[in-house]
Design an enzyme around this catalytic site. Structure first.
Site, PDB file in Angstrom:
ATOM      1  N   ASP A  35       0.877  -1.169   0.000  1.00 37.88           N
ATOM      2  CA  ASP A  35       0.000   0.000   0.000  1.00 37.88           C
ATOM      3  C   ASP A  35       0.918   1.224   0.000  1.00 37.88           C
ATOM      4  O   ASP A  35       2.129   1.105   0.238  1.00 37.88           O
ATOM      5  CB  ASP A  35      -0.892  -0.040   1.247  1.00 37.88           C
ATOM      6  CG  ASP A  35      -1.774   1.181   1.382  1.00 37.88           C
ATOM      7  OD1 ASP A  35      -2.261   1.680   0.349  1.00 37.88           O
ATOM      8  OD2 ASP A  35      -1.967   1.646   2.516  1.00 37.88           O
ATOM      9  N   ASP A  40      -0.351   4.984   1.057  1.00 39.38           N
ATOM     10  CA  ASP A  40      -0.706   5.906   2.143  1.00 39.38           C
ATOM     11  C   ASP A  40      -0.720   5.183   3.485  1.00 39.38           C
ATOM     12  O   ASP A  40      -1.438   4.199   3.667  1.00 39.38           O
ATOM     13  CB  ASP A  40      -2.075   6.528   1.868  1.00 39.38           C
ATOM     14  CG  ASP A  40      -2.074   7.380   0.615  1.00 39.38           C
ATOM     15  OD1 ASP A  40      -1.514   8.479   0.660  1.00 39.38           O
ATOM     16  OD2 ASP A  40      -2.615   6.922  -0.414  1.00 39.38           O
TER      17      ASP A  40
END
Length: 217
Positions: free
Chosen positions: A9, A11
């Site tokens: 991922d 963020d």
């Protein structure tokens, strides 16, 4: 399980961006006389651009379209990142260390322009064999669409991937895709207990992400 790829991922994992997203979106809502609800930030985490812009326009601010919301917020985020995105400690080293071990993918809720900006700033864009924004699939996290699409781009079965996530919706998304999940929770926005329970390992920071750990999983 054979480990064939690692999917990050963005963020909350490589950059400490959730506080920036919250500040920018909260400021947008306030500037237009809207209402920021107690669960708004948690609800927005993991949503695609279309989803969070539609939610803000429908539930938080009157008299704006989702397109207007998305344009204003992403423009402000781009300006914030222009001076350098808020990289998390160990982010570049973790990416380089694991890229030398297995192919890398990235499944992010950020729009493609911000993904490119961050990876370019980190100087690791060439190390990711597949990058995907949930703008490019039917549903954002917690739906598994983004992770499934990245696995397909990598040519790897989802069950042979390890995903690195921080948020409740992200953990649910990667797990629903059939991936083994490593959680790297952020203190400011910790995942719920039920989502954290989906992780095969909970790491305190990115320095824990080593080939030895992933092989052991």
């Amino acid at each position: 399980m054979p480990l064939e790829a690692i999917v990050f991922d963005l963020d909350g994992v490589l950059i400490d961006s959730e506080p920036v997203w919250e500040e920018v979106r909260r400021g947008y809502v306030a500037s237009r006389g809207g209402r920021w609800l107690p669960d708004t930030q948690q609800r927005l985490m993991g949503m695609s651009t279309v989803e969070w812009a539609r939610y803000i326009a429908a539930d938080l601010v009157d008299g704006v379209t989702a397109e207007e919301v998305a344009y204003a917020v992403i423009d402000e985020m781009s300006q914030r990142y222009a001076a350098g995105p808020p990289l998390l400690p160990g982010a570049e080293d973790a990416v380089r260390r694991l890229a030398a071990f297995r192919p890398l993918g990235l499944a992010s809720s950020s729009p493609p322009a911000l993904i490119d900006l961050v990876l370019g700033h980190l100087r690791v864009d060439a190390l990711f064999r597949a990058t995907l924004s949930t703008e490019e699939v039917d549903a954002g996290k917690p739906a598994p669409d983004g992770y499934l699409a990245v696995a397909a781009q990598l040519g790897v079965p989802p069950g042979d991937c390890v995903a690195v996530e921080d948020s409740s919706n992200g953990l649910r998304s990667a797990h629903a895709a059939g991936m083994t999940v490593i959680a790297v929770p952020r203190e400011a926005h910790p995942p719920s207990d039920d989502a954290l329970a989906l992780a095969a390992h909970v790491a305190k920071d990115l320095d824990e992400l080593t080939p030895a750990l992933l092989t052991a999983l």
